[in-house]
Design a protein around this motif. Structure first.
Motif, PDB file in Angstrom:
ATOM      1  N   VAL A  57      39.967  41.965  39.978  1.00  0.00           N
ATOM      2  CA  VAL A  57      39.793  40.802  40.889  1.00  0.00           C
ATOM      3  C   VAL A  57      38.822  39.900  40.051  1.00  0.00           C
ATOM      4  O   VAL A  57      37.992  40.417  39.576  1.00  0.00           O
ATOM      5  CB  VAL A  57      39.027  41.206  42.091  1.00  0.00           C
ATOM      6  CG1 VAL A  57      38.775  40.101  43.048  1.00  0.00           C
ATOM      7  CG2 VAL A  57      39.699  42.336  43.074  1.00  0.00           C
ATOM      8  N   GLN A  58      39.483  38.743  40.053  1.00  0.00           N
ATOM      9  CA  GLN A  58      38.650  37.453  39.216  1.00  0.00           C
ATOM     10  C   GLN A  58      38.303  36.710  40.169  1.00  0.00           C
ATOM     11  O   GLN A  58      38.905  36.215  41.131  1.00  0.00           O
ATOM     12  CB  GLN A  58      39.819  37.136  38.049  1.00  0.00           C
ATOM     13  CG  GLN A  58      40.304  38.179  37.165  1.00  0.00           C
ATOM     14  CD  GLN A  58      41.579  37.506  36.244  1.00  0.00           C
ATOM     15  OE1 GLN A  58      41.637  36.709  36.465  1.00  0.00           O
ATOM     16  NE2 GLN A  58      41.969  38.566  35.125  1.00  0.00           N
ATOM     17  N   TYR A  59      37.328  35.818  39.529  1.00  0.00           N
ATOM     18  CA  TYR A  59      37.109  34.549  40.155  1.00  0.00           C
ATOM     19  C   TYR A  59      36.703  33.562  39.015  1.00  0.00           C
ATOM     20  O   TYR A  59      36.002  33.575  38.067  1.00  0.00           O
ATOM     21  CB  TYR A  59      35.578  34.877  40.755  1.00  0.00           C
ATOM     22  CG  TYR A  59      35.302  33.536  41.803  1.00  0.00           C
ATOM     23  CD1 TYR A  59      35.155  32.307  41.307  1.00  0.00           C
ATOM     24  CD2 TYR A  59      34.919  34.145  42.986  1.00  0.00           C
ATOM     25  CE1 TYR A  59      34.895  31.331  42.386  1.00  0.00           C
ATOM     26  CE2 TYR A  59      34.324  33.045  44.011  1.00  0.00           C
ATOM     27  CZ  TYR A  59      34.347  31.657  43.576  1.00  0.00           C
ATOM     28  OH  TYR A  59      34.239  30.759  44.465  1.00  0.00           O
ATOM     29  N   SER A  60      37.855  32.588  39.164  1.00  0.00           N
ATOM     30  CA  SER A  60      37.774  31.579  37.929  1.00  0.00           C
ATOM     31  C   SER A  60      38.037  32.119  36.623  1.00  0.00           C
ATOM     32  O   SER A  60      37.702  31.733  35.827  1.00  0.00           O
ATOM     33  CB  SER A  60      36.665  30.752  38.009  1.00  0.00           C
ATOM     34  OG  SER A  60      36.661  30.025  39.113  1.00  0.00           O
ATOM     35  N   GLY A  61      38.832  33.129  36.524  1.00  0.00           N
ATOM     36  CA  GLY A  61      39.165  33.873  35.543  1.00  0.00           C
ATOM     37  C   GLY A  61      38.321  34.836  34.858  1.00  0.00           C
ATOM     38  O   GLY A  61      38.658  35.697  33.848  1.00  0.00           O
ATOM     39  N   GLU A  63      36.325  38.729  35.472  1.00  0.00           N
ATOM     40  CA  GLU A  63      36.483  39.909  36.451  1.00  0.00           C
ATOM     41  C   GLU A  63      35.048  40.072  36.862  1.00  0.00           C
ATOM     42  O   GLU A  63      34.032  40.189  36.249  1.00  0.00           O
ATOM     43  CB  GLU A  63      36.940  40.785  35.300  1.00  0.00           C
ATOM     44  CG  GLU A  63      37.285  42.287  36.107  1.00  0.00           C
ATOM     45  CD  GLU A  63      37.783  42.995  35.415  1.00  0.00           C
ATOM     46  OE1 GLU A  63      37.683  44.283  35.792  1.00  0.00           O
ATOM     47  OE2 GLU A  63      38.276  42.989  34.113  1.00  0.00           O
ATOM     48  N   VAL A 101      47.797  36.347  40.620  1.00  0.00           N
ATOM     49  CA  VAL A 101      48.246  35.813  39.365  1.00  0.00           C
ATOM     50  C   VAL A 101      48.636  36.855  38.609  1.00  0.00           C
ATOM     51  O   VAL A 101      48.363  38.189  38.660  1.00  0.00           O
ATOM     52  CB  VAL A 101      46.931  35.159  38.703  1.00  0.00           C
ATOM     53  CG1 VAL A 101      46.307  33.922  39.619  1.00  0.00           C
ATOM     54  CG2 VAL A 101      45.824  36.144  38.624  1.00  0.00           C
ATOM     55  N   ALA A 103      48.901  39.241  35.608  1.00  0.00           N
ATOM     56  CA  ALA A 103      47.779  39.554  34.706  1.00  0.00           C
ATOM     57  C   ALA A 103      48.485  39.807  33.359  1.00  0.00           C
ATOM     58  O   ALA A 103      47.556  39.523  32.146  1.00  0.00           O
ATOM     59  CB  ALA A 103      47.189  41.062  35.380  1.00  0.00           C
ATOM     60  N   SER A 110      46.893  40.491  39.631  1.00  0.00           N
ATOM     61  CA  SER A 110      45.593  40.521  39.847  1.00  0.00           C
ATOM     62  C   SER A 110      45.209  39.592  41.058  1.00  0.00           C
ATOM     63  O   SER A 110      46.060  38.664  41.090  1.00  0.00           O
ATOM     64  CB  SER A 110      44.738  39.979  38.566  1.00  0.00           C
ATOM     65  OG  SER A 110      44.892  40.797  37.360  1.00  0.00           O
ATOM     66  N   ARG A 112      42.942  36.910  42.343  1.00  0.00           N
ATOM     67  CA  ARG A 112      42.181  35.670  41.770  1.00  0.00           C
ATOM     68  C   ARG A 112      41.344  34.745  43.021  1.00  0.00           C
ATOM     69  O   ARG A 112      42.206  34.339  43.832  1.00  0.00           O
ATOM     70  CB  ARG A 112      42.687  34.967  40.693  1.00  0.00           C
ATOM     71  CG  ARG A 112      41.732  33.837  40.041  1.00  0.00           C
ATOM     72  CD  ARG A 112      42.487  32.966  39.047  1.00  0.00           C
ATOM     73  NE  ARG A 112      43.736  32.253  39.591  1.00  0.00           N
ATOM     74  CZ  ARG A 112      44.357  31.484  38.761  1.00  0.00           C
ATOM     75  NH1 ARG A 112      44.202  31.362  37.571  1.00  0.00           N
ATOM     76  NH2 ARG A 112      45.372  30.623  39.383  1.00  0.00           N
ATOM     77  N   GLN A 114      39.436  31.463  43.490  1.00  0.00           N
ATOM     78  CA  GLN A 114      38.793  29.923  42.853  1.00  0.00           C
ATOM     79  C   GLN A 114      38.404  28.756  44.042  1.00  0.00           C
ATOM     80  O   GLN A 114      38.655  29.065  45.317  1.00  0.00           O
ATOM     81  CB  GLN A 114      40.216  29.440  42.089  1.00  0.00           C
ATOM     82  CG  GLN A 114      41.461  29.096  42.945  1.00  0.00           C
ATOM     83  CD  GLN A 114      42.536  28.653  42.175  1.00  0.00           C
ATOM     84  OE1 GLN A 114      42.785  28.303  41.130  1.00  0.00           O
ATOM     85  NE2 GLN A 114      43.570  28.426  42.983  1.00  0.00           N
ATOM     86  N   SER A 138      51.581  32.214  45.947  1.00  0.00           N
ATOM     87  CA  SER A 138      51.546  31.559  44.753  1.00  0.00           C
ATOM     88  C   SER A 138      52.871  30.994  44.514  1.00  0.00           C
ATOM     89  O   SER A 138      53.844  31.532  44.863  1.00  0.00           O
ATOM     90  CB  SER A 138      50.941  32.489  43.591  1.00  0.00           C
ATOM     91  OG  SER A 138      51.993  33.569  43.706  1.00  0.00           O
TER      92      SER A 138
END
Length: 312
Positions: A57-61, A63, A101, A103, A110, A112, A114, A138
């Motif tokens: 799990v990402q936040y603004s790219g 992890e 997004v 991965a 993943s 994400r 933002q 998306s």
């Protein structure tokens, strides 16, 4: 004796390295277990191909967590729910957006996050009752979902293209190109004539412009004449007509008052009656001319014909 010592040293080194690796793994596991997490549930109303447990799990790219569980919505099996955990120090706010997004090139996906502003409230997530955050579809998912339709459209496009470039259409296109080439060569061969024609057209347009200017000047002059000299002519004609009418009235009175004397001297005044007749005819003609001048002054002034005698 010496080879046996080497084997003992190698064995001891292997045991030490294995023990160190186990201790490091236990430390990492304990560190991950002791880490504080915030729990959230991400809702998808579309397929989540490529997303699986353990995916990041990402936040603004960056992890910030991973996917813990995936399951279908009990109330609507077409919807998917993903249970995730995020580092508690990362604040997920209400205006943050979640989505899938790609991965890597293998197709793994993943989640994400933002966006999110500092003045937006923070979503508090816990393991027992994780808050639901709906994910946005998306572009990649839309492409994948519509892949079959895209392939079908591409197939129809290729079929139409084959029909367009059939043998008959190719022959027609070849004929059109040949005719276009012949027409172009003919135009190039008569380029001098076309240029001279254009020059004549330009000259004709210049002459037409000059003629229009002359007509405009003539109209302006006629308008000024009618406004100035034409008004004077009307005044003079009205004065003459009034004078003639006065004279005719006096003659008629004179004739009426001296009717007896005129009867006695009728032989000497035999020419008076024709004179009066001519005078009345002249008066009628002047009245007729005045009416024509008032109705259409331009035609009367520029007409070279003589004044016609009014009917008796």
């Amino acid at each position: 004796m010496e080879p046996r010592a080497h084997h003992i040293i190698i064995g001891l080194f292997t045991i030490v390295v294995t023990a160190a690796a186990l201790v490091f793994a236990l430390w990492l596991g304990k560190s991950a277990t002791d880490r504080d997490w915030a729990w959230y549930e991400i809702g998808f109303d579309h397929a989540v191909s490529g997303l699986s447990e353990g995916n990041p799990v990402q936040y603004s790219g960056v992890e910030v967590g991973d996917v813990v569980d995936l399951y279908l919505d009990p109330e609507d099996p077409s919807h998917v729910r993903a249970l995730i955990r995020v580092d508690e120090n990362v604040k997920i706010r209400e205006d943050a957006r979640a989505g899938l997004v790609l991965a890597n090139i293998t197709g793994s996906m993943s989640i994400r996050f933002q966006g999110g502003t500092a003045d937006s409230p923070v979503i508090e997530g816990n393991r027992e009752n994780p808050p639901l955050i709906m994910a946005e579809p998306s572009v990649l998912n839309s492409i994948l979902d519509n892949g079959e339709a895209l392939v079908s459209k591409a197939d129809r496009l290729m079929t139409n293209a084959n029909t367009l470039f059939s043998e008959q259409n190719s022959e027609n296109l070849t004929a059109i190109l040949h005719n276009t080439r012949v027409a172009t060569e003919a135009l190039m061969a008569h380029g001098g004539d076309i240029e001279r024609l254009m020059e004549r057209m330009n000259a004709a347009s210049v002459r037409a412009e000059q003629a229009a200017a002359e007509v405009t000047g003539f109209a302006d002059n006629a308008d000024r004449f009618l406004k100035n000299q034409g008004q004077e002519t009307f005044t003079a004609l009205n004065t003459a007509i009034a004078s003639i009418q006065t004279t005719a009235t006096r003659i008629e009175l004179l004739t009426a008052n001296n009717e007896g004397s005129l009867n006695e001297g009728l032989q000497g005044l035999g020419e008076l009656t024709p004179a009066l007749r001519e005078l009345r005819s002249t008066l009628r003609n002047l009245n007729h001319f005045t009416r024509r001048l008032e109705d259409n002054p331009a035609s009367v002034i520029w007409d070279r014909g003589t004044i016609q005698e009014a009917p008796q």
